[in-house]
Design a protein around this motif. Structure first.
Motif, PDB file in Angstrom:
ATOM      1  N   UNK A 102      39.738  37.360  11.202  1.00 28.02           N
ATOM      2  CA  UNK A 102      40.805  37.810  12.090  1.00 28.02           C
ATOM      3  C   UNK A 102      41.892  36.753  12.180  1.00 28.02           C
ATOM      4  N   UNK A 103      43.145  37.196  12.262  1.00 26.07           N
ATOM      5  CA  UNK A 103      44.254  36.250  12.305  1.00 26.07           C
ATOM      6  C   UNK A 103      44.274  35.584  13.667  1.00 26.07           C
ATOM      7  N   UNK A 104      43.683  34.432  13.757  1.00 24.67           N
ATOM      8  CA  UNK A 104      43.507  33.787  15.046  1.00 24.67           C
ATOM      9  C   UNK A 104      44.776  33.082  15.489  1.00 24.67           C
ATOM     10  N   UNK A 105      45.522  32.567  14.545  1.00 23.19           N
ATOM     11  CA  UNK A 105      46.803  31.982  14.912  1.00 23.19           C
ATOM     12  C   UNK A 105      47.876  32.681  14.096  1.00 23.19           C
ATOM     13  N   UNK A 106      48.897  33.127  14.797  1.00 18.60           N
ATOM     14  CA  UNK A 106      49.933  33.935  14.181  1.00 18.60           C
ATOM     15  C   UNK A 106      51.201  33.099  14.080  1.00 18.60           C
ATOM     16  N   UNK A 107      51.593  32.747  12.860  1.00 19.34           N
ATOM     17  CA  UNK A 107      52.801  31.935  12.668  1.00 19.34           C
ATOM     18  C   UNK A 107      53.949  32.797  12.154  1.00 19.34           C
ATOM     19  N   UNK A 404      45.570  33.229   1.077  1.00 19.27           N
ATOM     20  CA  UNK A 404      44.727  32.060   1.352  1.00 19.27           C
ATOM     21  C   UNK A 404      44.745  31.755   2.846  1.00 19.27           C
ATOM     22  N   UNK A 405      45.953  31.792   3.417  1.00 14.02           N
ATOM     23  CA  UNK A 405      46.092  31.498   4.845  1.00 14.02           C
ATOM     24  C   UNK A 405      45.319  32.535   5.674  1.00 14.02           C
ATOM     25  N   UNK A 406      45.427  33.790   5.287  1.00 11.92           N
ATOM     26  CA  UNK A 406      44.739  34.845   6.048  1.00 11.92           C
ATOM     27  C   UNK A 406      43.237  34.610   6.033  1.00 11.92           C
ATOM     28  N   UNK A 407      42.726  34.189   4.870  1.00 14.24           N
ATOM     29  CA  UNK A 407      41.296  33.892   4.787  1.00 14.24           C
ATOM     30  C   UNK A 407      40.914  32.763   5.730  1.00 14.24           C
ATOM     31  N   UNK A 408      41.860  31.862   5.980  1.00 12.84           N
ATOM     32  CA  UNK A 408      41.568  30.742   6.879  1.00 12.84           C
ATOM     33  C   UNK A 408      42.003  31.034   8.322  1.00 12.84           C
ATOM     34  N   UNK A 409      42.353  32.285   8.600  1.00 10.40           N
ATOM     35  CA  UNK A 409      42.645  32.669   9.984  1.00 10.40           C
ATOM     36  C   UNK A 409      44.080  32.438  10.409  1.00 10.40           C
ATOM     37  N   UNK A 410      44.981  32.363   9.448  1.00 10.91           N
ATOM     38  CA  UNK A 410      46.381  32.070   9.758  1.00 10.91           C
ATOM     39  C   UNK A 410      47.236  33.236   9.258  1.00 10.91           C
ATOM     40  N   UNK A 411      47.976  33.863  10.175  1.00 11.32           N
ATOM     41  CA  UNK A 411      48.866  34.953   9.759  1.00 11.32           C
ATOM     42  C   UNK A 411      50.234  34.374   9.433  1.00 11.32           C
ATOM     43  N   UNK A 412      50.673  34.525   8.187  1.00 15.44           N
ATOM     44  CA  UNK A 412      51.969  34.006   7.753  1.00 15.44           C
ATOM     45  C   UNK A 412      52.853  35.147   7.272  1.00 15.44           C
ATOM     46  N   UNK A 413      54.138  34.938   7.429  1.00 17.95           N
ATOM     47  CA  UNK A 413      55.113  35.953   7.041  1.00 17.95           C
ATOM     48  C   UNK A 413      55.797  35.514   5.742  1.00 17.95           C
ATOM     49  N   UNK A 414      55.888  36.435   4.773  1.00 18.52           N
ATOM     50  CA  UNK A 414      56.567  36.110   3.523  1.00 18.52           C
ATOM     51  C   UNK A 414      58.074  36.218   3.667  1.00 18.52           C
ATOM     52  N   UNK A 415      58.783  35.397   2.899  1.00 13.87           N
ATOM     53  CA  UNK A 415      60.246  35.457   2.905  1.00 13.87           C
ATOM     54  C   UNK A 415      60.746  36.684   2.129  1.00 13.87           C
ATOM     55  N   UNK A 416      60.014  37.030   1.082  1.00 10.07           N
ATOM     56  CA  UNK A 416      60.468  38.093   0.189  1.00 10.07           C
ATOM     57  C   UNK A 416      60.700  39.424   0.884  1.00 10.07           C
ATOM     58  N   UNK A 417      59.847  39.738   1.853  1.00 12.56           N
ATOM     59  CA  UNK A 417      59.956  41.061   2.457  1.00 12.56           C
ATOM     60  C   UNK A 417      61.210  41.212   3.312  1.00 12.56           C
ATOM     61  N   UNK A 418      61.943  40.120   3.538  1.00 13.44           N
ATOM     62  CA  UNK A 418      63.185  40.212   4.301  1.00 13.44           C
ATOM     63  C   UNK A 418      64.372  40.568   3.413  1.00 13.44           C
ATOM     64  N   UNK A 419      64.104  40.701   2.104  1.00 12.88           N
ATOM     65  CA  UNK A 419      65.150  41.189   1.201  1.00 12.88           C
ATOM     66  C   UNK A 419      65.136  42.705   1.156  1.00 12.88           C
ATOM     67  N   UNK A 420      66.291  43.273   0.847  1.00  6.39           N
ATOM     68  CA  UNK A 420      66.381  44.721   0.749  1.00  6.39           C
ATOM     69  C   UNK A 420      65.777  45.245  -0.544  1.00  6.39           C
ATOM     70  N   UNK A 421      65.924  44.491  -1.619  1.00  2.10           N
ATOM     71  CA  UNK A 421      65.457  45.013  -2.899  1.00  2.10           C
ATOM     72  C   UNK A 421      64.690  43.963  -3.671  1.00  2.10           C
ATOM     73  N   UNK A 422      64.479  44.232  -4.943  1.00  3.47           N
ATOM     74  CA  UNK A 422      63.734  43.310  -5.788  1.00  3.47           C
ATOM     75  C   UNK A 422      64.641  42.648  -6.820  1.00  3.47           C
TER      76      UNK A 422
END
Lengths: 493, 493
Positions: A102-107, A404-422
């Motif tokens: 579970x994501x125990x710490x959410x960054x 990797x972070x999620x496996x260690x209980x850390x929720x991280x946000x990717x930069x890529x998903x803040x783009x509109x396209x690919x």
């Protein structure tokens, strides 16, 4: 499910029952009566057993969930999680191997810092709000005391002169963006920053707007890249989301000048403008172009989304259109949160809170920068707000780091998903929010972050990345934050 | 402007400063220190003079405005109005001849009854809400305690079984209608009642929906008149707005059956369903067709629009679509009011309030019926809700009555404006709301209403109107309310 833990509540005490209950459950865990993995009774069962209302048990659970002490999902139940292990956790019994913990710490960015919010001040404000009579036919512009308080707030913290009649209450920034979008002509095109704030983009699309992504660089939105035929431009000049840069003074002037010349509106989303840790801020777009700018603010990042309250300062004709739509549809922001915010402002508690918050965020920012640097990476972004950015080599690295972070209980946000396209300009990396965790959680999480970044560095090669040249611009880097070495993907070992 | 009136506030008292201030201003008026027409100091000036926050002065003025004791407009100032004269008022000094007097008593529908709202219970609920911790990342479905409270409320008062997970919090009915409309396919057609609730129609149009007006008769929406090719039907089955009739059981079944067969949604707006004064209510559409019905409720009519809170019970797939949109856009109802409502429900104060409100509205309804009958007219509508309808001969009579009433200080709502168009089925008349005024205001207003209707009768001829045959239907009139003589336009002398 574990049985009902022994809890004694003191109804004569000045402490809220929900607070007493949360304390008792924490104590039960500390004493071993509750252990990680234990399922807690439902709020209904516990309420019945303790003869309190479900409001009390729900509030206590909410608090424990917010602290990360408990975790849960509707329909499944609430479980004791305990503390975040500072070393990677062993898989728990009953959990398949390799399943994320579970994501125990959410960054992730975008949430407020509840830890520095003075709960006594919060209570006082609700009390003061409740002392006011209920409304019969509320003004669609919003509560007058709230609008006056926002005017004072904008003058004091943002250098914008706005009387109560210049301000409209909103239900938050996305709702406000949606409102403005709906009074634009059908089929309007609105330019947005890319990368940018996806919720605002979604709110625009939801209103039937054609969204036109425009690149950003270290000086913010690239004004020269704006196409013709726009109805409006949405941007985050104080602290571009997610890149964390502020729009240069030259760009601000250029933007307002073009808006006037071409007859479009500028939506200035000042989502965390109160949080600036260095120099005086640049003039707001709303101050440079009060005739063409819709200035948007919110209490969700500086207080809590519980209030559901934002504000908008706009030219009179646009304000009149917004009010006409509110009157016709009866869709208008709720006043309850406005009253609480007005009370927080009237008592001086809001100003005190912002001072504390600014100090806290400045300190946490340094902490995150250090943790990122310890992995040989660079955390980018102006000295402002509640998030930093780490660029990574490519989407695959971003994904690997997050997994990797999620496996260690850390929720991280990717930069890529803040783009509109690919497209080829798509960045990869992390957007690190540091407001939401408690101090203790952050202290536990940052060594994990360092480890995750370091591991990613060992797994991938180096990569030279040159920010600021992405869109063909090459500006002198005057800001001290901007003289940091270009971020390499993967840390230097 | 008058000077600052002498006011002594007791900060040690348990009474809110704003309440003390409102009391002091009323006393100053009773003692002659303030007189009708006097301009009051601004909230800012008064706050400075009394060394209290503007929240206090604004709240006091709001209370006086809500009572009709004071009137005012932003930018112009707040004026002492005093009591409503029971005989037509002489023009005030400084007011041109023939100009309408301020609307001192408002008999328009749609507002709640603040007079029976227990202010101590209201304060307690805000206090309880403030005792809960602020949210970090609120569930877009709404506060869990609120959703559970709504489930209990629906079971107790409306006979609808809904667990917390079946309920979504909304920002009120119009907002909910807008939300549902936005997840319908683009270009959807939605049928609405004609006459009907104009705010819902506006919310549908605002969402890009093509609105199809469908007639209503004494049995509610004429289901047989629904065209094909619809995406949804919006209706008010419990108490058709504005005609005040409930949808017959046969129509309810027919509506749900057609919705299933043709694959559209039914939006059941239960805006005042809690207020029924005779028999047990007919089954909700939401109970008859949980697979096709979106049931909508609101706290705005039974408590106050201050909370900005409503609810929605919908089939799971539709709920999932609504939640997905809320998550993507971050446009979601504010939680502050949800918490207050949940606290009111948890304490039992909401149930107590509804009992009081039902009693009060039933009594007022009889009072209004008697005042209308005294003019030789008939007030139509089922024994439910907070409004009655008086039909009049034609739009010209409606307009004349409203203008005459306005001159005598009475704000009345025309029936005609609730129609979508100017077709031959357009009714003329009055929609008389009796929730908003205080008891004292209603006592003063009703003789004026009788006089206005009587005067209209002298000015126009008689007119035979046969309700229920408007759309070619001719049903036996079994309900006692429906055996009243057909309303003649203009009273019998």
């Amino acid at each position: 499910m574990t049985g009902i833990p022994p809890v004694v509540l003191d109804r004569a005490s000045g402490t809220a029952l929900s607070v007493q209950l949360a304390d008792a459950l924490r104590a039960a865990a500390a004493g071993g009566a509750l252990r990680p993995g234990d399922r807690l009774p439902s709020t209904r069962e516990l309420a019945a057993a303790l003869r309190v209302s479900r409001t009390v048990t729900s509030a206590a659970y909410d608090q424990l969930l917010a602290e990360g002490w408990a975790g849960g999902r509707r329909g499944v139940g609430t479980f004791v999680l305990g503390a975040v292990p500072s070393t990677p956790a062993a898989p728990r019994p009953g959990r398949g191997p390799g399943a994320p913990a579970p994501a125990l710490v959410d960054l992730r960015a975008g949430s407020p810092c509840l830890e520095v919010l003075d709960r006594a001040a919060w209570r006082r404000a609700w009390r003061a709000a409740g002392d006011q009579p209920p409304d019969l036919r509320p003004d669609p512009a919003g509560d007058p005391a709230f609008r006056a308080a926002v005017g004072d707030h904008l003058l004091r913290h943002r250098g914008l002169v706005a009387g109560p009649d210049d301000v409209l209450a909103t239900a938050g920034t996305s709702a406000a963006v949606g409102e403005v979008a709906r009074i634009l002509p059908p089929g309007s095109r609105v330019a947005v920053e890319d990368p940018g704030y996806s919720r605002a983009v979604a709110a625009l699309r939801d209103a039937g707007i054609e969204v036109v992504p425009v690149p950003v660089d270290d000086d913010g939105l690239v004004v020269d890249a704006l196409p013709g035929g726009l109805a409006a431009v949405y941007c985050t000049p104080a602290h571009q989301f997610p890149t964390g840069r502020r729009m240069s003074a030259a760009r601000r002037l250029a933007l307002v000048t073009r808006a006037r010349a071409e007859g479009w509106w500028v939506l200035e989303d000042d989502y965390d403008g109160e949080l600036r840790f260095d120099v005086a801020p640049l003039p707001l777009l709303g101050a440079l172009g009060p005739d063409v700018v819709v200035h948007l603010g919110t209490s969700s990042k500086i207080l809590s989304p519980t209030l559901g309250v934002g504000w908008l300062v706009a030219p009179a004709p646009l304000r009149a259109d917004l009010l006409a739509r509110r009157t016709a549809t009866a869709i208008r922001p709720a006043r309850a949160g406005q009253r609480v915010l007005a009370a927080l402002a009237a008592s001086g508690d809001l100003a005190r809170h912002l001072r504390r918050l600014r100090r806290e965020m400045a300190g946490r920012r340094e902490q995150v920068r250090a943790a990122v640097a310890a992995a040989g990476c660079v955390a980018e972004g102006d000295p402002a707000g509640a998030h930093l950015v780490v660029q990574l080599a490519d989407p695959a690295t971003e994904e690997a780091v997050r997994a990797d972070a999620a496996r260690r209980g850390l929720a991280l946000d990717g930069l890529g998903r803040h783009h509109q396209g690919n497209g080829p300009d798509r960045r990869a990396g992390l957007v690190l929010g540091f407001a939401a965790p408690t101090r203790a959680e952050l202290d536990r999480a940052l060594p994990v972050l360092t480890a995750v970044l370091r591991a990613a560095g060992r797994g991938s090669g180096e990569h030279e990345h040159q920010p600021g040249q992405r869109d063909g611009q090459s500006q002198p880097q005057q800001h001290p934050e901007r003289t940091a070495p270009a971020p390499s993907v993967g840390p230097q070992p």
